[in-house]
Structures are given as structure tokens and as C-alpha cells.
Design a protein around this motif. Structure first.
Motif, mmCIF file in Angstrom:
data_model
loop_
_atom_site.group_PDB
_atom_site.id
_atom_site.type_symbol
_atom_site.label_atom_id
_atom_site.label_comp_id
_atom_site.label_asym_id
_atom_site.label_seq_id
_atom_site.Cartn_x
_atom_site.Cartn_y
_atom_site.Cartn_z
ATOM 1 N N LYS A 174 0.800 -1.202 -0.131
ATOM 2 C CA LYS A 174 -0.097 0.218 -0.085
ATOM 3 C C LYS A 174 0.897 1.384 0.166
ATOM 4 N N VAL A 175 2.032 1.176 0.767
ATOM 5 C CA VAL A 175 2.936 2.444 0.821
ATOM 6 C C VAL A 175 3.395 2.637 -0.457
ATOM 7 N N GLU A 176 3.844 1.450 -1.042
ATOM 8 C CA GLU A 176 4.560 1.624 -2.741
ATOM 9 C C GLU A 176 3.441 2.158 -3.446
ATOM 10 N N SER A 177 2.152 1.859 -3.584
ATOM 11 C CA SER A 177 1.170 2.243 -4.202
ATOM 12 C C SER A 177 0.974 3.702 -4.056
ATOM 13 N N TYR A 178 0.867 4.137 -2.715
ATOM 14 C CA TYR A 178 0.750 5.660 -2.224
ATOM 15 C C TYR A 178 1.923 6.470 -2.959
ATOM 16 N N SER A 179 3.112 5.883 -2.920
ATOM 17 C CA SER A 179 4.247 6.576 -3.408
ATOM 18 C C SER A 179 4.272 6.643 -4.960
ATOM 19 N N SER A 180 3.827 5.688 -5.584
ATOM 20 C CA SER A 180 3.788 5.691 -7.085
ATOM 21 C C SER A 180 2.853 6.675 -7.412
ATOM 22 N N THR A 181 1.810 6.980 -6.854
ATOM 23 C CA THR A 181 0.536 7.827 -6.986
ATOM 24 C C THR A 181 1.058 9.174 -6.820
ATOM 25 N N TYR A 182 1.545 9.580 -5.532
ATOM 26 C CA TYR A 182 2.011 10.731 -5.367
ATOM 27 C C TYR A 182 3.142 11.158 -6.334
ATOM 28 N N ALA A 183 4.174 10.278 -6.637
ATOM 29 C CA ALA A 183 5.072 10.790 -7.539
ATOM 30 C C ALA A 183 4.448 11.250 -8.757
ATOM 31 N N ALA A 184 3.381 10.476 -9.419
ATOM 32 C CA ALA A 184 2.737 10.706 -10.557
ATOM 33 C C ALA A 184 2.188 12.256 -10.514
ATOM 34 N N GLN A 185 1.601 12.398 -9.488
ATOM 35 C CA GLN A 185 0.982 13.652 -9.207
ATOM 36 C C GLN A 185 1.847 14.765 -9.038
ATOM 37 N N LEU A 186 2.772 14.770 -8.282
ATOM 38 C CA LEU A 186 3.779 15.779 -8.111
ATOM 39 C C LEU A 186 4.658 16.162 -9.544
ATOM 40 N N ALA A 187 4.686 15.199 -10.171
ATOM 41 C CA ALA A 187 5.408 15.647 -11.555
ATOM 42 C C ALA A 187 4.571 16.528 -12.373
ATOM 43 N N GLY A 188 3.322 16.670 -12.101
ATOM 44 C CA GLY A 188 2.361 17.656 -12.735
ATOM 45 C C GLY A 188 2.364 18.981 -11.975
ATOM 46 N N CYS A 189 2.675 19.125 -10.882
ATOM 47 C CA CYS A 189 2.522 20.428 -9.939
ATOM 48 C C CYS A 189 3.743 20.771 -9.187
ATOM 49 N N ARG A 190 4.860 19.930 -9.166
ATOM 50 C CA ARG A 190 5.986 20.306 -8.380
ATOM 51 C C ARG A 190 6.450 21.787 -8.916
ATOM 52 N N ASN A 191 6.406 22.105 -10.179
ATOM 53 C CA ASN A 191 6.872 23.633 -10.639
ATOM 54 C C ASN A 191 6.136 24.763 -9.785
ATOM 55 N N LYS A 192 4.736 24.341 -9.940
ATOM 56 C CA LYS A 192 3.804 25.275 -9.297
ATOM 57 C C LYS A 192 4.170 25.573 -7.670
ATOM 58 N N LEU A 193 4.402 24.293 -7.033
ATOM 59 C CA LEU A 193 4.653 24.424 -5.750
ATOM 60 C C LEU A 193 5.761 25.163 -5.481
ATOM 61 N N LYS A 194 6.980 24.902 -6.254
ATOM 62 C CA LYS A 194 8.263 25.537 -6.118
ATOM 63 C C LYS A 194 8.226 26.956 -6.418
ATOM 64 N N SER A 195 7.433 27.387 -7.340
ATOM 65 C CA SER A 195 7.327 28.779 -7.656
ATOM 66 C C SER A 195 6.504 29.728 -6.666
ATOM 67 N N SER A 196 5.481 28.914 -6.062
ATOM 68 C CA SER A 196 4.695 29.659 -4.933
ATOM 69 C C SER A 196 5.294 29.591 -3.766
ATOM 70 N N ALA A 197 6.340 29.048 -3.396
ATOM 71 C CA ALA A 197 6.846 28.674 -1.986
ATOM 72 C C ALA A 197 7.835 29.756 -1.530
ATOM 73 N N TRP A 198 8.322 30.579 -2.656
ATOM 74 C CA TRP A 198 9.431 31.531 -2.111
ATOM 75 C C TRP A 198 8.853 32.681 -1.258
ATOM 76 N N TRP A 199 7.693 33.001 -1.592
ATOM 77 C CA TRP A 199 6.786 34.180 -0.732
ATOM 78 C C TRP A 199 6.334 33.719 0.599
ATOM 79 N N TRP A 200 6.291 32.265 0.686
ATOM 80 C CA TRP A 200 5.656 31.819 2.005
ATOM 81 C C TRP A 200 6.450 32.053 3.191
ATOM 82 N N PRO A 201 6.142 32.533 4.105
ATOM 83 C CA PRO A 201 7.164 32.873 5.126
ATOM 84 C C PRO A 201 7.389 31.642 6.230
ATOM 85 N N PHE A 202 6.587 30.778 5.940
ATOM 86 C CA PHE A 202 6.803 29.528 7.352
ATOM 87 C C PHE A 202 7.281 28.459 6.710
#
Length: 202
Positions: A174-202
Motif C-alpha cells: 500500500k505504501v508503495e502504491s501511495y508513493s507511486s501515485t504521489y510521484a505521478a501527481q507531483l510531476a504535474g505540480c512540482r513547478n507550481k509548488l516551487k514557484s509559489s513557495a518563495w513568498w511563503w514565510p513559514f
């Protein structure tokens, strides 16, 4: 106080009440880390520090605590009556036991670490995965084996104790399945997360 520090203080007060609440959905890594920007920063820091992928971090935490900061095992019972102590000392996001957490603090010097703090919990997971890789040769991208070593301990994994626990092997899958799913999801939003994180103060 400067305007920037004042704004940071206001943000901190506004978020203090919900900082430790579980994410609204645990199914999507993008949703989790968009909602919890400080978690993204902490997980990214661990990824850089220990080379443990964010999707593996999230998969382990999801299995261990469902992202609840104060998760704990049930209490022992006597004739159906709950007693004061619990069946295990595991606690927090990573469900680390007392002795393992103390080992982590001793080896890293992170004496102020708290198991109910997300940043400390993922740092612990990153550190533990490094020990697993160094002593057992487990790839940090191998969520299945990393979880087995995490659950059974390094000695237990080396002795193949998990082979006598079919239920645990199923959990690791199950953990392996979660990991695979999360990896695929992050491939599509990692750049957005990274670009929006610089201004977040915490």
C-alpha cells in the motif's frame, strides 16, 4: 517592527490554530502540499538533505498517521476497560517510538525535535532512510523496502522478520502504491509548488 515582520506575525497567528490539522484530502500530493505550504518547504528541505523523494516521505506518513500530528496507538485494556498506558510509545506524524526518536536526536544533535512537528518528523524519516540505505543497501526510491525496514527496524529487516507477516507485506505494498501515485501527481505540480513557495514565510 518592520512591515514584513508584522505581516509574518499576523500570518503566524492566523495559521497557528490550523497548522497541525490534517489536510482536507490525503489522496492528492498536490492538494496536500498546496494546502500545507510549510509542509512542502520542510519536505523539500529533507529531499535536498537526505535525497529521500517527497513522494516517499508522504507515503510513509500517510500510512503511519494519516497526517495527524498527535496520532498514537490505542490504549491497553483490562477486561475491556482502557488503561492509562498505550500498547506502544509510537507517536506523532511518523509514529516514531521513544527509543528510536532518542536515537535520532542523539545522532543528529536535533535535541529540540518534536514528533508532532511535521518538519521534525520528515527529517527523522529522511535520516532513518539514510541509515537503511547505508546499512541495508535499500534505495531511497524503494518505498516498499524502505517501509519494511522502517516498521521492523534494521535488525528485523536484515533477519527477514517481515516474511512471517503477510499483513505487513500487504501494508508495504500500500505504501508503495501511495508513493507511486504521489510521484505521478507531483510531476504535474512540482513547478507550481516551487514557484509559489518563495513568498511563503513559514
Amino acid at each position: 517592527m518592520s512591515l514584513r515582520n508584522l505581516l509574518i506575525a499576523i500570518f503566524a497567528l492566523a495559521l497557528s490554530g490550523c497548522a497541525n490539522s490534517p489536510p482536507k484530502s490525503v489522496e492528492s500530493a498536490c492538494s496536500i502540499l498546496s494546502e500545507k505550504r510549510n509542509w512542502y518547504k520542510a519536505s523539500r528541505k529533507v529531499e535536498k538533505k537526505y535525497s529521500l523523494p517527497i513522494h516517499v516521505q508522504l507515503a510513509i506518513i500517510r500510512q503511519e498517521s494519516s497526517f495527524r500530528h498527535n496520532a498514537a496507538p490505542p490504549k491497553k485494556t483490562l477486561l475491556g476497560i482502557p488503561l492509562w498506558w498505550r500498547i506502544s510509545s509510537a507517536y506523532g506524524f511518523a509514529q516514531a517510538k521513544d527509543e528510536t526518536w532518542e536515537w535520532y536526536m542523539e545522532k543528529t544533535g536535533n535535541w529540540g525535535a518534536d514528533r508532532d512537528n511535521y518538519g521534525d518528523a520528515v527529517d527523522f524519516i529522511g535520516w532513518y532512510s539514510s541509515v537503511s540505505q547505508r546499512t541495508l543497501g535499500i534505495s531511497k526510491w524503494d518505498a516498499f523496502s524502505q517501509y519494511l525496514a522502517y516498521h521492523e527496524g534494521h535488525t528485523g529487516y536484515k533477519n527477514n522478520t517481515y516474511k512471517g507477516k503477510p499483513w505487513l507485506v500487504s501494508v508495504a505494498k500500500k505504501v508503495e502504491s501511495y508513493s507511486s501515485t504521489y510521484a505521478a501527481q507531483l510531476a504535474g505540480c512540482r513547478n507550481k509548488l516551487k514557484s509559489s513557495a518563495w513568498w511563503w514565510p513559514f
